[in-house]
Design a protein around this motif. Structure first.
Motif, PDB file in Angstrom:
ATOM      1  N   ALA A 231       0.814  -1.214   0.000  1.00 18.91           N
ATOM      2  CA  ALA A 231       0.000   0.000   0.000  1.00 18.91           C
ATOM      3  C   ALA A 231       0.854   1.272   0.000  1.00 18.91           C
ATOM      4  CB  ALA A 231      -0.914   0.006   1.214  1.00 18.91           C
ATOM      5  N   PRO A 232       1.265   1.750  -1.180  1.00 18.15           N
ATOM      6  CA  PRO A 232       1.931   3.058  -1.212  1.00 18.15           C
ATOM      7  C   PRO A 232       0.959   4.160  -0.814  1.00 18.15           C
ATOM      8  CG  PRO A 232       1.775   2.135  -3.415  1.00 18.15           C
ATOM      9  CD  PRO A 232       1.185   1.143  -2.482  1.00 18.15           C
ATOM     10  N   GLU A 233       1.504   5.294  -0.376  1.00 18.75           N
ATOM     11  CA  GLU A 233       0.654   6.361   0.139  1.00 18.75           C
ATOM     12  C   GLU A 233       1.115   7.721  -0.379  1.00 18.75           C
ATOM     13  OE1 GLU A 233      -1.031   7.713   4.432  1.00 18.75           O
ATOM     14  OE2 GLU A 233       1.131   7.668   4.199  1.00 18.75           O
ATOM     15  N   PHE A 234       0.154   8.615  -0.550  1.00 13.07           N
ATOM     16  CA  PHE A 234       0.411  10.020  -0.872  1.00 13.07           C
ATOM     17  C   PHE A 234      -0.369  10.858   0.127  1.00 13.07           C
ATOM     18  CE2 PHE A 234      -0.969  13.959  -2.931  1.00 13.07           C
ATOM     19  CZ  PHE A 234       0.274  14.518  -3.192  1.00 13.07           C
ATOM     20  N   LYS A 235       0.274  11.914   0.662  1.00 10.21           N
ATOM     21  CA  LYS A 235      -0.443  12.760   1.623  1.00 10.21           C
ATOM     22  C   LYS A 235      -0.035  14.217   1.474  1.00 10.21           C
ATOM     23  CE  LYS A 235       2.577  12.401   5.646  1.00 10.21           C
ATOM     24  NZ  LYS A 235       2.622  12.068   7.052  1.00 10.21           N
ATOM     25  N   ILE A 236      -0.978  15.090   1.811  1.00 12.79           N
ATOM     26  CA  ILE A 236      -0.715  16.516   1.916  1.00 12.79           C
ATOM     27  C   ILE A 236      -1.313  16.968   3.242  1.00 12.79           C
ATOM     28  CG2 ILE A 236      -0.630  17.009  -0.564  1.00 12.79           C
ATOM     29  CD1 ILE A 236      -3.490  17.999  -0.379  1.00 12.79           C
ATOM     30  N   GLY A 237      -0.718  18.010   3.819  1.00 15.78           N
ATOM     31  CA  GLY A 237      -1.217  18.432   5.114  1.00 15.78           C
ATOM     32  C   GLY A 237      -0.815  19.833   5.481  1.00 15.78           C
ATOM     33  N   MET A 238      -1.381  20.272   6.589  1.00 15.28           N
ATOM     34  CA  MET A 238      -1.078  21.577   7.137  1.00 15.28           C
ATOM     35  C   MET A 238      -1.155  21.494   8.649  1.00 15.28           C
ATOM     36  SD  MET A 238      -4.659  23.542   6.447  1.00 15.28           S
ATOM     37  CE  MET A 238      -4.499  24.665   7.796  1.00 15.28           C
ATOM     38  N   GLY A 239      -0.668  22.542   9.315  1.00 16.40           N
ATOM     39  CA  GLY A 239      -0.724  22.552  10.766  1.00 16.40           C
ATOM     40  C   GLY A 239      -0.096  23.802  11.328  1.00 16.40           C
ATOM     41  N   ARG A 240       0.156  23.759  12.616  1.00 14.39           N
ATOM     42  CA  ARG A 240       0.738  24.898  13.316  1.00 14.39           C
ATOM     43  C   ARG A 240       1.632  24.344  14.414  1.00 14.39           C
ATOM     44  NH1 ARG A 240      -1.364  30.382  14.129  1.00 14.39           N
ATOM     45  NH2 ARG A 240       0.526  31.400  14.825  1.00 14.39           N
ATOM     46  N   VAL A 241       2.804  24.935  14.638  1.00 18.61           N
ATOM     47  CA  VAL A 241       3.729  24.440  15.659  1.00 18.61           C
ATOM     48  C   VAL A 241       4.318  25.578  16.470  1.00 18.61           C
ATOM     49  CG1 VAL A 241       4.439  22.387  14.396  1.00 18.61           C
ATOM     50  CG2 VAL A 241       5.709  24.483  14.093  1.00 18.61           C
ATOM     51  N   LYS A 242       4.842  25.214  17.609  1.00 16.18           N
ATOM     52  CA  LYS A 242       5.717  26.069  18.399  1.00 16.18           C
ATOM     53  C   LYS A 242       6.698  25.142  19.106  1.00 16.18           C
ATOM     54  CE  LYS A 242       2.287  26.431  22.057  1.00 16.18           C
ATOM     55  NZ  LYS A 242       1.511  27.343  22.868  1.00 16.18           N
ATOM     56  N   VAL A 243       7.812  25.686  19.557  1.00 20.44           N
ATOM     57  CA  VAL A 243       8.816  24.871  20.220  1.00 20.44           C
ATOM     58  C   VAL A 243       8.793  25.192  21.707  1.00 20.44           C
ATOM     59  CG1 VAL A 243      11.262  24.351  20.406  1.00 20.44           C
ATOM     60  CG2 VAL A 243      10.262  24.752  18.175  1.00 20.44           C
ATOM     61  N   ILE A 244       8.573  24.146  22.510  1.00 17.83           N
ATOM     62  CA  ILE A 244       8.600  24.270  23.964  1.00 17.83           C
ATOM     63  C   ILE A 244       9.545  23.194  24.481  1.00 17.83           C
ATOM     64  CG2 ILE A 244       7.266  24.101  26.091  1.00 17.83           C
ATOM     65  CD1 ILE A 244       4.817  24.981  24.494  1.00 17.83           C
ATOM     66  N   ASN A 245      10.572  23.604  25.242  1.00 16.42           N
ATOM     67  CA  ASN A 245      11.574  22.666  25.775  1.00 16.42           C
ATOM     68  C   ASN A 245      12.202  21.823  24.666  1.00 16.42           C
ATOM     69  OD1 ASN A 245      11.032  23.602  28.364  1.00 16.42           O
ATOM     70  ND2 ASN A 245       9.448  22.050  28.694  1.00 16.42           N
ATOM     71  N   LYS A 246      12.555  22.477  23.570  1.00 17.36           N
ATOM     72  CA  LYS A 246      13.202  21.838  22.417  1.00 17.36           C
ATOM     73  C   LYS A 246      12.365  20.727  21.794  1.00 17.36           C
ATOM     74  CE  LYS A 246      17.851  22.969  23.865  1.00 17.36           C
ATOM     75  NZ  LYS A 246      19.189  22.489  24.116  1.00 17.36           N
ATOM     76  N   LYS A 247      11.047  20.805  21.917  1.00 15.96           N
ATOM     77  CA  LYS A 247      10.128  19.845  21.295  1.00 15.96           C
ATOM     78  C   LYS A 247       9.069  20.599  20.527  1.00 15.96           C
ATOM     79  CE  LYS A 247      11.374  15.820  23.133  1.00 15.96           C
ATOM     80  NZ  LYS A 247      11.758  14.687  22.375  1.00 15.96           N
ATOM     81  N   PHE A 248       8.638  20.008  19.393  1.00 17.70           N
ATOM     82  CA  PHE A 248       7.510  20.544  18.640  1.00 17.70           C
ATOM     83  C   PHE A 248       6.237  20.343  19.460  1.00 17.70           C
ATOM     84  CE2 PHE A 248       9.182  20.040  14.095  1.00 17.70           C
ATOM     85  CZ  PHE A 248       9.149  21.402  13.860  1.00 17.70           C
TER      86      PHE A 248
END
Length: 194
Positions: free
Chosen positions: A146-163
């Motif tokens: 099962a090959p896959e194709f994906k597109i996406g969006m989101g929002r991030v910030k870094v807290i304690n060196k983690k997304f």
């Protein structure tokens, strides 16, 4: 009514004020809705192996402003499942190569291509013997490349060196050799990065 409520929910976006120090690895977990309605979960890992940060400075209204745009190439192994009530249970393993772009407002845009294996556990299957009496053999299983194709969006910030943040992906797995054809299997993923 929408025009009256818009100022209540409007918020200014915080922009990056210094060069971002994005972490190399983070985890993802979220809802996986096969064909949008069949509920499931998906767990994954995003590992960055190539990153480029572009810096652009300009003076606007007497102040110097700097914009940071990040482009990342990541490996994204994941495992998940979904249930089709009354039909089957599916478990899948995937490995995606994804390109991620993060702008100055910490918005994330993702496009990915990958390979995977899809296992389907089918219930309510009967065998007919020579006397044409149905026998319940239990649960049957089928496996597909099962090959896959994906597109996406989101929002991030870094807290304690983690997304930390959320993502929304539209993806489609393509099941090969499904009744001598290729079956597209669209899905929606909504989850968190941590």
């Amino acid at each position: 009514i929408l025009l009256l409520l818009a100022p209540v929910f409007a918020r200014a976006q915080k922009v990056l004020t210094s060069e971002p120090n994005w972490p190399k690895m983070n985890f993802t977990a979220g809802y996986y809705g096969n064909l949008v309605v069949n509920p499931g979960l998906n767990f994954g890992l995003e590992y960055e192996f190539l990153q480029k940060i572009k810096t652009k400075s300009k003076i606007k209204r007497g102040q110097q402003r700097t914009k940071y745009k990040t482009k990342r190439l990541e490996l994204n192994p994941s495992i998940g499942f979904y249930m089709d009530p009354g039909g089957h249970l599916a478990i899948f393993e995937k490995l995606n190569l994804q390109y991620k772009k993060i702008n100055n407002h910490r918005r994330v845009y993702t496009i990915g291509l990958g390979i995977g294996y899809f296992n389907s556990f089918i219930q309510n299957v009967y065998d007919a013997n020579e006397a044409i009496i149905p026998e319940d053999p239990g649960i049957k299983t089928r496996g597909y490349f099962a090959p896959e194709f994906k597109i996406g969006m989101g929002r991030v910030k870094v807290i304690n060196k983690k997304f930390k943040g959320w993502y929304l992906n539209a993806s489609s797995q393509f099941l090969f050799n499904y009744n001598c054809t290729i079956l597209p299997l669209p899905a929606i993923e909504l989850g968190l990065r941590f």
